[in-house]
Design a protein around this motif. Structure first.
Motif, PDB file in Angstrom:
ATOM      1  N   VAL A 127      40.324  56.714  33.981  1.00  0.00           N
ATOM      2  CA  VAL A 127      41.480  57.172  33.204  1.00  0.00           C
ATOM      3  C   VAL A 127      42.178  55.979  32.549  1.00  0.00           C
ATOM      4  O   VAL A 127      42.534  56.014  31.356  1.00  0.00           O
ATOM      5  N   ILE A 128      42.383  54.907  33.328  1.00  0.00           N
ATOM      6  CA  ILE A 128      43.034  53.704  32.793  1.00  0.00           C
ATOM      7  C   ILE A 128      42.216  53.121  31.653  1.00  0.00           C
ATOM      8  O   ILE A 128      42.756  52.752  30.596  1.00  0.00           O
ATOM      9  N   ASN A 129      40.899  53.036  31.825  1.00  0.00           N
ATOM     10  CA  ASN A 129      40.052  52.488  30.772  1.00  0.00           C
ATOM     11  C   ASN A 129      40.060  53.365  29.527  1.00  0.00           C
ATOM     12  O   ASN A 129      40.105  52.855  28.397  1.00  0.00           O
ATOM     13  N   ALA A 130      40.043  54.697  29.719  1.00  0.00           N
ATOM     14  CA  ALA A 130      40.056  55.612  28.570  1.00  0.00           C
ATOM     15  C   ALA A 130      41.350  55.469  27.778  1.00  0.00           C
ATOM     16  O   ALA A 130      41.334  55.464  26.536  1.00  0.00           O
ATOM     17  N   LEU A 131      42.472  55.349  28.478  1.00  0.00           N
ATOM     18  CA  LEU A 131      43.755  55.165  27.794  1.00  0.00           C
ATOM     19  C   LEU A 131      43.798  53.824  27.054  1.00  0.00           C
ATOM     20  O   LEU A 131      44.340  53.733  25.948  1.00  0.00           O
ATOM     21  N   ALA A 132      43.231  52.774  27.680  1.00  0.00           N
ATOM     22  CA  ALA A 132      43.209  51.461  27.030  1.00  0.00           C
ATOM     23  C   ALA A 132      42.340  51.486  25.776  1.00  0.00           C
ATOM     24  O   ALA A 132      42.671  50.856  24.761  1.00  0.00           O
ATOM     25  N   ARG A 133      41.231  52.214  25.820  1.00  0.00           N
ATOM     26  CA  ARG A 133      40.369  52.332  24.649  1.00  0.00           C
ATOM     27  C   ARG A 133      41.070  53.075  23.515  1.00  0.00           C
ATOM     28  O   ARG A 133      40.956  52.709  22.339  1.00  0.00           O
ATOM     29  N   ALA A 134      41.818  54.131  23.887  1.00  0.00           N
ATOM     30  CA  ALA A 134      42.426  54.993  22.875  1.00  0.00           C
ATOM     31  C   ALA A 134      43.723  54.420  22.309  1.00  0.00           C
ATOM     32  O   ALA A 134      43.972  54.498  21.099  1.00  0.00           O
ATOM     33  N   TYR A 135      44.563  53.840  23.181  1.00  0.00           N
ATOM     34  CA  TYR A 135      45.906  53.449  22.742  1.00  0.00           C
ATOM     35  C   TYR A 135      46.222  51.971  22.985  1.00  0.00           C
ATOM     36  O   TYR A 135      47.350  51.535  22.696  1.00  0.00           O
ATOM     37  N   GLY A 136      45.273  51.213  23.545  1.00  0.00           N
ATOM     38  CA  GLY A 136      45.566  49.838  23.885  1.00  0.00           C
ATOM     39  C   GLY A 136      46.294  49.757  25.225  1.00  0.00           C
ATOM     40  O   GLY A 136      46.622  50.772  25.848  1.00  0.00           O
ATOM     41  N   VAL A 137      46.537  48.538  25.670  1.00  0.00           N
ATOM     42  CA  VAL A 137      47.218  48.338  26.953  1.00  0.00           C
ATOM     43  C   VAL A 137      48.721  48.509  26.727  1.00  0.00           C
ATOM     44  O   VAL A 137      49.460  47.534  26.511  1.00  0.00           O
ATOM     45  N   GLY A 138      49.148  49.766  26.789  1.00  0.00           N
ATOM     46  CA  GLY A 138      50.548  50.090  26.545  1.00  0.00           C
ATOM     47  C   GLY A 138      51.214  50.719  27.751  1.00  0.00           C
ATOM     48  O   GLY A 138      50.766  50.546  28.896  1.00  0.00           O
ATOM     49  N   VAL A 139      52.271  51.465  27.497  1.00  0.00           N
ATOM     50  CA  VAL A 139      53.076  52.047  28.575  1.00  0.00           C
ATOM     51  C   VAL A 139      52.255  52.984  29.444  1.00  0.00           C
ATOM     52  O   VAL A 139      52.355  52.971  30.680  1.00  0.00           O
ATOM     53  N   ALA A 140      51.427  53.813  28.824  1.00  0.00           N
ATOM     54  CA  ALA A 140      50.627  54.776  29.589  1.00  0.00           C
ATOM     55  C   ALA A 140      49.675  54.065  30.548  1.00  0.00           C
ATOM     56  O   ALA A 140      49.510  54.488  31.709  1.00  0.00           O
ATOM     57  N   VAL A 141      49.063  52.983  30.077  1.00  0.00           N
ATOM     58  CA  VAL A 141      48.146  52.231  30.928  1.00  0.00           C
ATOM     59  C   VAL A 141      48.890  51.607  32.101  1.00  0.00           C
ATOM     60  O   VAL A 141      48.467  51.718  33.263  1.00  0.00           O
ATOM     61  N   TRP A 142      50.028  50.964  31.802  1.00  0.00           N
ATOM     62  CA  TRP A 142      50.774  50.314  32.883  1.00  0.00           C
ATOM     63  C   TRP A 142      51.319  51.323  33.882  1.00  0.00           C
ATOM     64  O   TRP A 142      51.398  51.039  35.087  1.00  0.00           O
ATOM     65  N   LEU A 143      51.669  52.508  33.421  1.00  0.00           N
ATOM     66  CA  LEU A 143      52.133  53.551  34.340  1.00  0.00           C
ATOM     67  C   LEU A 143      51.013  53.960  35.289  1.00  0.00           C
ATOM     68  O   LEU A 143      51.231  54.099  36.499  1.00  0.00           O
ATOM     69  N   CYS A 144      49.799  54.134  34.755  1.00  0.00           N
ATOM     70  CA  CYS A 144      48.662  54.503  35.604  1.00  0.00           C
ATOM     71  C   CYS A 144      48.303  53.386  36.570  1.00  0.00           C
ATOM     72  O   CYS A 144      47.951  53.642  37.741  1.00  0.00           O
ATOM     73  N   VAL A 145      48.394  52.136  36.099  1.00  0.00           N
ATOM     74  CA  VAL A 145      48.134  50.998  36.980  1.00  0.00           C
ATOM     75  C   VAL A 145      49.141  50.981  38.127  1.00  0.00           C
ATOM     76  O   VAL A 145      48.781  50.765  39.298  1.00  0.00           O
ATOM     77  N   ALA A 146      50.411  51.224  37.802  1.00  0.00           N
ATOM     78  CA  ALA A 146      51.456  51.243  38.827  1.00  0.00           C
ATOM     79  C   ALA A 146      51.212  52.355  39.844  1.00  0.00           C
ATOM     80  O   ALA A 146      51.373  52.157  41.057  1.00  0.00           O
ATOM     81  N   VAL A 147      50.816  53.528  39.365  1.00  0.00           N
ATOM     82  CA  VAL A 147      50.537  54.648  40.268  1.00  0.00           C
ATOM     83  C   VAL A 147      49.357  54.317  41.175  1.00  0.00           C
ATOM     84  O   VAL A 147      49.385  54.579  42.392  1.00  0.00           O
ATOM     85  N   GLN A 148      48.320  53.727  40.595  1.00  0.00           N
ATOM     86  CA  GLN A 148      47.146  53.373  41.386  1.00  0.00           C
ATOM     87  C   GLN A 148      47.484  52.364  42.480  1.00  0.00           C
ATOM     88  O   GLN A 148      47.088  52.529  43.650  1.00  0.00           O
ATOM     89  N   LEU A 149      48.241  51.328  42.131  1.00  0.00           N
ATOM     90  CA  LEU A 149      48.631  50.329  43.123  1.00  0.00           C
ATOM     91  C   LEU A 149      49.566  50.915  44.168  1.00  0.00           C
ATOM     92  O   LEU A 149      49.503  50.537  45.349  1.00  0.00           O
ATOM     93  N   ALA A 150      50.430  51.847  43.754  1.00  0.00           N
ATOM     94  CA  ALA A 150      51.326  52.491  44.717  1.00  0.00           C
ATOM     95  C   ALA A 150      50.533  53.322  45.722  1.00  0.00           C
ATOM     96  O   ALA A 150      50.866  53.365  46.916  1.00  0.00           O
ATOM     97  N   LEU A 151      49.472  53.970  45.245  1.00  0.00           N
ATOM     98  CA  LEU A 151      48.653  54.793  46.140  1.00  0.00           C
ATOM     99  C   LEU A 151      47.936  53.948  47.183  1.00  0.00           C
ATOM    100  O   LEU A 151      47.647  54.430  48.282  1.00  0.00           O
ATOM    101  N   THR A 152      47.661  52.689  46.859  1.00  0.00           N
ATOM    102  CA  THR A 152      46.980  51.838  47.839  1.00  0.00           C
ATOM    103  C   THR A 152      47.865  51.565  49.056  1.00  0.00           C
ATOM    104  O   THR A 152      47.353  51.237  50.127  1.00  0.00           O
ATOM    105  N   THR A 153      49.173  51.730  48.893  1.00  0.00           N
ATOM    106  CA  THR A 153      50.068  51.575  50.043  1.00  0.00           C
ATOM    107  C   THR A 153      49.734  52.592  51.118  1.00  0.00           C
ATOM    108  O   THR A 153      49.736  52.288  52.316  1.00  0.00           O
ATOM    109  N   SER A 154      49.418  53.807  50.688  1.00  0.00           N
ATOM    110  CA  SER A 154      49.028  54.852  51.634  1.00  0.00           C
ATOM    111  C   SER A 154      47.738  54.485  52.346  1.00  0.00           C
ATOM    112  O   SER A 154      47.578  54.736  53.545  1.00  0.00           O
ATOM    113  N   LEU A 155      46.823  53.857  51.624  1.00  0.00           N
ATOM    114  CA  LEU A 155      45.555  53.445  52.226  1.00  0.00           C
ATOM    115  C   LEU A 155      45.762  52.337  53.260  1.00  0.00           C
ATOM    116  O   LEU A 155      45.150  52.347  54.336  1.00  0.00           O
TER     117      LEU A 155
END
Length: 484
Positions: free
Chosen positions: A367-395
């Motif tokens: 999902v992160i790569n698809a958003l980066a391809r379509a819109y560049g490394v913008g707000v949507a990408v950083w939001l997904c990155v933040a969510v992914q890193l936050a989920l690792t806390t649960s792990l």
């Protein structure tokens, strides 16, 4: 005490009935355990910044830059491999002769290995140093067992909430020492330029500084750490029992630092430790670690890979900032919420939730790569990155849960060390397999003509394996403890 009820009608996120009184943490002993959590991380992170340059300096690659990572990987894997072969035996030995002498041996091994590393001028010398450290540094197993010895099921989650603090300190101070003090004669000629020793051994100073701090921990351990094993066997008696077939159980000596009213149990032989509970915990622990290590191995490579090849095209400073923020978040979250979540939901629910979080974590990669391809490394990408890193806390929260399950699965209190050693041996195997396999599959997926999603299929398979083994465990460790 009323035994917890665990039946099919119990909601998954509802904890079985728990103890009414929470035992306070024994801070007179626990602060030493926290201090001892630091040396292993401090030493390894001291070496991390300069190992690639050291590999170049000794000339083992003959100028081939592509081989640097290969030799760095050999050093890391050799340490893990040696650790895998010895951790069970050290942990089991601590059940017999006590935690303190084994811990002192582990700290001494780290100190010696740091000096050996700093004085090595050949790759063989570096390899011997890391193998020596891996073989004799049993601090991780002994410390987990010490936590089990000094806590109970009511305050163990609170104890694990503090464990990330020394981890963060070691992971922060270590790179600063290694990065700033390597090659001191070149970097600080006014101070160290006249030292022939530091010119000959340009990486000795950071190794020595790290060893000095670990020496202080050794002295504190020697004078202040109280033995937590109720009865101990002299080492010579163990040797005679092993090689001459003499019995040593009758010679076990009571420790002067334990409650005299405590029931005296004996460490069990290996075949008696391999119970259904221990095997289930070990399997779940290993697959959880396999998932976490595979993910952490792929993550920085994914960040650095060009967008057109399936990554995010981030530079090293941004990758470092993201990983540092992730580590700090993990530590703060565990400190603030680990005990509360355990009190509210129990270890079983937290563990299943943690490994299940691997599903959205893996899905977010494409999902992160698809958003980066379509819109560049913008707000949507950083939001997904933040969510992914936050989920690792649960792990990450799964690790304290597994320690609770290991404690509960141990056949008796005197076998905490050996039981933990079995689990950690399997975990170490996963630590060896995960980076190599994940990196290989990721590289395979990037090659032309191969399925770019191969790495995601691989990670998702590991996730479902971890979830499946987590379902083998009860909803709360106290179910096992109360049945013993």
């Amino acid at each position: 005490m009323i035994a917890p009820q665990d039946d099919e009608e119990t909601p998954l996120l509802q904890r079985p009935e728990q103890r009414t009184t929470k035992t306070p943490l024994p801070w007179d002993r626990f602060w030493i355990i926290l201090l001892l959590e630091m040396p292993s991380f401090l030493s390894s992170q001291t070496l991390a910044p300069f190992i690639p340059q050291l590999i170049r300096d000794i000339g083992v690659t003959h100028g081939d830059e592509s081989q640097v990572g290969y030799y760095v990987g050999i050093l890391q894997s050799s340490c893990y491999a040696a650790h895998m072969l010895t951790i069970f035996h050290w942990s089991r030995l601590s059940d017999h002769i006590g935690r303190k002498p084994v811990m002192l041996t582990a700290l001494l091994a780290i100190i010696v290995s740091m000096f050996l590393f700093g004085l090595s001028k050949t790759f063989l010398g570096l390899l011997v140093s890391r193998v020596f450290c891996g073989a004799f540094d049993s601090s991780d197993g002994v410390l987990e067992t010490l936590v089990m010895d000094t806590t109970d099921v009511t305050n163990m989650p609170e104890a694990y909430g503090y464990i990330p603090i020394p981890w963060m300190i070691g992971n922060t101070v270590g790179p600063l020492i290694g990065g700033s003090l390597s090659r001191p004669a070149d970097r600080f000629p006014d101070i160290f330029g006249r030292s022939e020793l530091l010119k000959t051994y340009p990486y000795l100073l950071p190794c020595s500084i790290s060893a000095f701090f670990i020496s202080i921990a050794w002295l504190i351990t020697y004078f202040r750490l109280k033995e937590s094993v109720s009865t101990r066997t002299p080492l010579w008696e163990l040797i005679k029992a092993r090689f001459f077939g003499q019995s040593y159980q009758k010679l076990r000596q009571p420790s002067s630092n334990v409650d005299p009213g405590e029931v005296q149990s004996k460490p069990l032989p290996l075949h008696a430790l391999l119970t259904s509970k221990v095997l289930r915990v070990t399997t779940s622990y290993a697959t959880t670690n396999l998932l976490y290590i595979a993910f952490t191995s792929v993550l920085p490579v994914f960040y650095a890979t060009p967008i057109e090849l399936g990554g995010l095209s981030l530079d090293p400073p941004r990758i470092g900032a993201l990983l540092a923020a992730q580590g700090v978040t993990h530590g703060i979250f565990q400190l603030l919420f680990n005990a509360r979540l355990h009190d509210r939901f129990g270890a079983g629910a937290i563990h299943i939730t943690g490994v299940s979080s691997g599903i959205p974590i893996v899905i977010l990669f494409p999902v992160i790569n698809a958003l980066a391809r379509a819109y560049g490394v913008g707000v949507a990408v950083w939001l997904c990155v933040a969510v992914q890193l936050a989920l690792t806390t649960s792990l990450v929260m799964c690790y304290p849960c597994m320690s609770l399950f290991v404690r509960a699965a141990a056949p008796n209190r005197a076998s905490f060390g050996a039981t933990n050693g079995i689990a950690l041996a399997a975990v170490t195997v996963a630590s060896i397999i995960a980076p190599a396999s994940a990196a290989s599959v990721f590289s395979y997926s990037l090659q032309e003509g191969h399925d770019a999603w191969s790495i995601y299929y691989f990670l998702m398979t590991i996730t479902f394996l971890a979830v499946g083994t987590a379902l083998l465990l009860p909803r709360d460790p106290s179910v096992w403890e109360d049945s013993q």
